[in-house]
Design a protein around this motif. Structure first.
Motif, PDB file in Angstrom:
ATOM      1  N   LEU A  75       0.725  19.407  14.871  1.00 45.94           N
ATOM      2  CA  LEU A  75      -0.339  18.771  14.100  1.00 45.94           C
ATOM      3  C   LEU A  75       0.000  17.313  13.821  1.00 45.94           C
ATOM      4  N   ILE A  76      -0.975  16.440  13.997  1.00 43.92           N
ATOM      5  CA  ILE A  76      -0.820  15.027  13.657  1.00 43.92           C
ATOM      6  C   ILE A  76      -1.968  14.647  12.726  1.00 43.92           C
ATOM      7  N   PHE A  77      -1.621  14.163  11.538  1.00 44.81           N
ATOM      8  CA  PHE A  77      -2.614  13.807  10.538  1.00 44.81           C
ATOM      9  C   PHE A  77      -2.734  12.297  10.403  1.00 44.81           C
ATOM     10  N   SER A  78      -3.904  11.857   9.968  1.00 43.35           N
ATOM     11  CA  SER A  78      -4.133  10.443   9.676  1.00 43.35           C
ATOM     12  C   SER A  78      -4.524  10.323   8.212  1.00 43.35           C
ATOM     13  N   PHE A  79      -3.911   9.361   7.513  1.00 38.63           N
ATOM     14  CA  PHE A  79      -4.197   9.157   6.099  1.00 38.63           C
ATOM     15  C   PHE A  79      -4.576   7.703   5.833  1.00 38.63           C
ATOM     16  N   ARG A  80      -5.465   7.533   4.874  1.00 38.56           N
ATOM     17  CA  ARG A  80      -5.881   6.201   4.441  1.00 38.56           C
ATOM     18  C   ARG A  80      -5.368   5.982   3.030  1.00 38.56           C
ATOM     19  N   CYS A  81      -4.658   4.872   2.827  1.00 38.44           N
ATOM     20  CA  CYS A  81      -4.066   4.553   1.524  1.00 38.44           C
ATOM     21  C   CYS A  81      -4.535   3.188   1.036  1.00 38.44           C
ATOM     22  N   ARG A  82      -4.255   2.916  -0.234  1.00 39.39           N
ATOM     23  CA  ARG A  82      -4.536   1.600  -0.816  1.00 39.39           C
ATOM     24  C   ARG A  82      -3.289   1.126  -1.546  1.00 39.39           C
ATOM     25  N   THR A  83      -2.935  -0.119  -1.354  1.00 41.52           N
ATOM     26  CA  THR A  83      -1.787  -0.691  -2.043  1.00 41.52           C
ATOM     27  C   THR A  83      -2.174  -1.055  -3.470  1.00 41.52           C
ATOM     28  N   GLN A  84      -1.173  -1.433  -4.232  1.00 38.27           N
ATOM     29  CA  GLN A  84      -1.440  -1.844  -5.617  1.00 38.27           C
ATOM     30  C   GLN A  84      -2.303  -3.097  -5.659  1.00 38.27           C
ATOM     31  N   GLU A  85      -2.258  -3.880  -4.587  1.00 42.71           N
ATOM     32  CA  GLU A  85      -3.087  -5.095  -4.497  1.00 42.71           C
ATOM     33  C   GLU A  85      -4.464  -4.792  -3.915  1.00 42.71           C
ATOM     34  N   ARG A  86      -4.781  -3.478  -3.773  1.00 44.52           N
ATOM     35  CA  ARG A  86      -6.070  -2.986  -3.290  1.00 44.52           C
ATOM     36  C   ARG A  86      -6.301  -3.318  -1.815  1.00 44.52           C
TER      37      ARG A  86
END
Length: 207
Positions: A75-86
């Motif tokens: 399984l290979i997953f993709s994730f979307r994140c946000r830094t503290q600076e948005r």
């Protein structure tokens, strides 16, 4: 009518079921899995938690399975994140290796390309060494004949060794056909072993 049913069938196969992650650690991110992969929800959540714990991922926005590159045992997953600076960014998570990578990082891509290039060069170098050394050894036999069914492009790689194999026939002093196999085990460029042993039976001929 057949055309309509076919479209509905394809749509059912490609549909995704949303999964809501209520765990505060996952920031209520939208996690998605195809219907066929619902039993791997725990793997997706564990991967999401690992990504969320990284220093750069201040908030986890979403996560999903990369269908085109995944299988039931990888399984290979993709994730979307946000830094503290948005600032938003994406990462990938390999469920087998448990490694997190940035597919858009040019330095990471360059490093991986270099690694793959060196691996291809190493395999080609080992193949050339073994091909020559095995043929030299085979030529010591009487009227040797290397069988066409051999494939040097698929070596066995195990425990740090690369093993190439060939099967060949030769003639005894009484002109009786003898069946042999030869192996070349490569540990490094200057460390390899050649072994010849009898074959139990002849390889099937191609029709």
């Amino acid at each position: 009518m057949y055309y309509t049913k076919k479209l509905l069938f394809i749509a059912a196969l490609c549909s995704f079921n949303p999964v809501s992650a209520n765990d505060a650690l996952l920031d209520n991110a939208n996690l998605w899995l195809p219907a066929y992969y619902q039993s791997y929800l725990g793997d997706l959540k564990n991967a999401a938690a690992a990504v969320k714990k990284t220093e750069k991922c201040h908030r986890l926005l979403s996560g999903k399975l990369i269908e085109g590159r995944s299988s039931l045992d990888h399984l290979i997953f993709s994730f979307r994140c946000r830094t503290q600076e948005r600032y938003s960014f994406s990462v990938e998570f390999d469920n087998n290796t448990q490694l997190i990578s940035d597919p858009y990082d040019p330095f990471a891509r360059k490093k991986e390309e270099n690694r793959l290039r060196k691996e291809r060069e190493r395999v080609q170098r080992y193949k050339e060494i073994c091909t020559q050394e095995m043929k030299n050894r085979i030529n010591e036999f009487k009227r040797p004949k290397i069988l066409k069914d051999n494939n040097l492009d698929s070596p066995l790689v195990k425990d740090g060794m690369t093993v190439y194999k060939l099967s060949f026939d030769s003639m005894s002093s009484k002109n009786k056909t003898l069946l042999y196999k030869i192996e070349c085990k490569v540990i490094s460029d200057n460390d390899y072993q050649i072994k010849v042993s009898p074959r139990a039976e002849a390889m099937p001929s191609k029709k």
